[in-house]
Scaffold this motif. Sequence first.
Motif, PDB file in Angstrom:
ATOM      1  N   PRO A  19      44.264  52.307   5.110  1.00 32.16           N
ATOM      2  CA  PRO A  19      43.802  51.508   6.020  1.00 32.16           C
ATOM      3  C   PRO A  19      42.564  51.769   6.161  1.00 32.16           C
ATOM      4  N   ILE A  20      41.993  53.054   6.486  1.00 29.41           N
ATOM      5  CA  ILE A  20      40.654  53.592   6.751  1.00 29.41           C
ATOM      6  C   ILE A  20      39.648  52.984   5.655  1.00 29.41           C
ATOM      7  N   VAL A  21      40.201  53.206   4.562  1.00 31.07           N
ATOM      8  CA  VAL A  21      39.215  52.801   3.145  1.00 31.07           C
ATOM      9  C   VAL A  21      39.001  51.385   3.254  1.00 31.07           C
ATOM     10  N   ALA A  22      40.020  50.570   3.617  1.00 33.96           N
ATOM     11  CA  ALA A  22      40.029  49.238   3.575  1.00 33.96           C
ATOM     12  C   ALA A  22      38.958  48.686   4.591  1.00 33.96           C
ATOM     13  N   MET A  23      39.155  49.249   5.834  1.00 30.11           N
ATOM     14  CA  MET A  23      38.105  49.121   7.093  1.00 30.11           C
ATOM     15  C   MET A  23      36.680  49.507   6.721  1.00 30.11           C
ATOM     16  N   GLU A  24      36.559  50.608   6.047  1.00 27.55           N
ATOM     17  CA  GLU A  24      34.949  51.268   5.944  1.00 27.55           C
ATOM     18  C   GLU A  24      34.383  50.772   4.703  1.00 27.55           C
ATOM     19  N   ALA A  25      35.397  50.141   3.838  1.00 22.88           N
ATOM     20  CA  ALA A  25      34.696  49.706   2.561  1.00 22.88           C
ATOM     21  C   ALA A  25      34.434  48.188   2.453  1.00 22.88           C
ATOM     22  N   SER A  26      35.493  47.522   2.411  1.00 26.06           N
ATOM     23  CA  SER A  26      35.340  46.118   2.032  1.00 26.06           C
ATOM     24  C   SER A  26      34.655  45.362   3.408  1.00 26.06           C
ATOM     25  N   ASN A  27      34.959  45.983   4.629  1.00 26.18           N
ATOM     26  CA  ASN A  27      34.426  45.399   5.725  1.00 26.18           C
ATOM     27  C   ASN A  27      33.124  45.916   6.324  1.00 26.18           C
ATOM     28  N   ALA A  28      32.989  47.281   6.623  1.00 28.22           N
ATOM     29  CA  ALA A  28      32.017  47.969   6.952  1.00 28.22           C
ATOM     30  C   ALA A  28      30.977  48.543   5.935  1.00 28.22           C
ATOM     31  N   ALA A  29      31.317  48.211   4.654  1.00 30.30           N
ATOM     32  CA  ALA A  29      30.472  48.640   3.474  1.00 30.30           C
ATOM     33  C   ALA A  29      29.756  49.788   3.427  1.00 30.30           C
ATOM     34  N   HIS A  30      30.278  50.951   4.219  1.00 32.63           N
ATOM     35  CA  HIS A  30      29.473  52.334   4.348  1.00 32.63           C
ATOM     36  C   HIS A  30      29.312  52.685   2.894  1.00 32.63           C
ATOM     37  N   VAL A  31      28.185  53.328   2.838  1.00 31.88           N
ATOM     38  CA  VAL A  31      27.577  53.845   1.850  1.00 31.88           C
ATOM     39  C   VAL A  31      28.525  55.355   1.402  1.00 31.88           C
ATOM     40  N   ASP A  32      29.173  55.733   2.418  1.00 34.52           N
ATOM     41  CA  ASP A  32      30.092  56.966   1.907  1.00 34.52           C
ATOM     42  C   ASP A  32      31.136  56.573   0.841  1.00 34.52           C
ATOM     43  N   VAL A  33      31.398  55.458   0.737  1.00 35.41           N
ATOM     44  CA  VAL A  33      32.348  55.176  -0.458  1.00 35.41           C
ATOM     45  C   VAL A  33      31.740  55.620  -1.932  1.00 35.41           C
ATOM     46  N   LEU A  34      30.395  55.429  -1.948  1.00 38.12           N
ATOM     47  CA  LEU A  34      29.724  55.610  -3.024  1.00 38.12           C
ATOM     48  C   LEU A  34      29.865  57.314  -3.048  1.00 38.12           C
ATOM     49  N   ALA A  35      29.485  57.884  -1.849  1.00 41.60           N
ATOM     50  CA  ALA A  35      29.292  59.107  -1.920  1.00 41.60           C
ATOM     51  C   ALA A  35      30.957  59.829  -2.427  1.00 41.60           C
TER      52      ALA A  35
END
Length: 421
Positions: free
Chosen positions: A173-189
């Motif tokens: 759920p953390i990844v779902a929240m911070e990727a597709s919703n918040a679009a945080h660049v930390d996903v690329l990192a």
Amino acid sequence: MVLVVGTVVVGAVVWRFGRGLSVGAVVAVAALCQVPGLTQAPITSTDAYRYVWDGRVQLSGHSPYARVPLDDSLAQLRDPVLFPGLSPSEKSGVTEQTPKNPVDDPRTRINRPFVPTIYPPVAQAYFTVVALFTPWSAGTLGLQIAAALLAIALAWLLAVQNPRWAALWGWSPIVAMEASNAAHVDVLAALLVTAAVILTARRPKLAAVLLGAAGSVKLLPLLLLPAFRGRRPIVAIGTFLASYVPHVLAVGTLVLGFLPGYLNQEGFDDGSSRSAILALLLPPEARQVAAAVLALALAALAFHRTRRDPIALTCCWLYGAALLIATPTYPWYGLPLIALAALARRPEWIAVPLASYLAYASFGHDTRQGLIYLAAAVIVVTAITIRHQLVAKSGLTTAPLPANTGERDETHRPRNLGRAR
């Protein structure tokens, strides 16, 4: 609290039913998990609006390191999505290039619109590419889709190593929240860090380049340098520095943007508002020294342990321990740790990003934040202790996985107990 419960449920499902998972099943469910976040604007932060702006500024031929969002020379780049209270024809009243005031402004959704950007060059390149394909009217949606695709790609990369453990990332759920919703660049990192760890045995130079690129997305991945042996840290640092060269040539010393001010504002420079666990015991002036000593000790230990332990495991505890020392209140900083925990098969470290969510909700309550992070540290230490005790009691050791993963399997084989009589 919903994220905490959801993460625990995902962990339980993976533990109970994960052995039969396939790569396709993990990736398919990971893709479905990303869909809800795309249906609304970012919830946990406004960082994505700054990403949109930075990409748009670069496409216009200007530098986000040199100009602030409220600079009237960039008025033609304003639109109702990013600037609901300020049209292109109106004056913002900002006359300085780098004003001292870092606060928000109700006329724009961009955070800290009085100061230039803090994001490093590879992140800026990512923002620019997404901006190239995103109409202004779409706002943050282009970045949300891009972040969702990156999260799914990382789920696939982890699933190729082991589908069962990959679900800890893909279904989180953390990844779902911070990727597709918040679009945080930390996903690329997180994607670049994971790829670097996986490739370190077969393609060490490429792995080093990827680690340097990850550091040029968010600085935190550079903490993993002690886990990479030989000349790889030099290559990684060279890649990181090389990414800044075009921007240095364009804007000179302005290339740092608001980064020094951000570190000061967030308490990273003196430890005054960070190191929440240490704050339970030490005054601010001693906190900084203690954090530095702990960081150096961890780096030395990582350098020593990487000679005998899988690099995925070393990177996992090194990154997680660094977060426990610094105790950032921004949950998305923990995204690379979730990926490393899945790769190293150490789910207890997910307690750290979960703690950061609770700390984020407890902003302004320093003691409460310290206790929350302390609880996460206790969970991690307890899980590690129990694992070691179980191994010691059974007289078993871990058997190595194929070299490309840099991990060890959870299956065990008996130690040599002497010749049979």
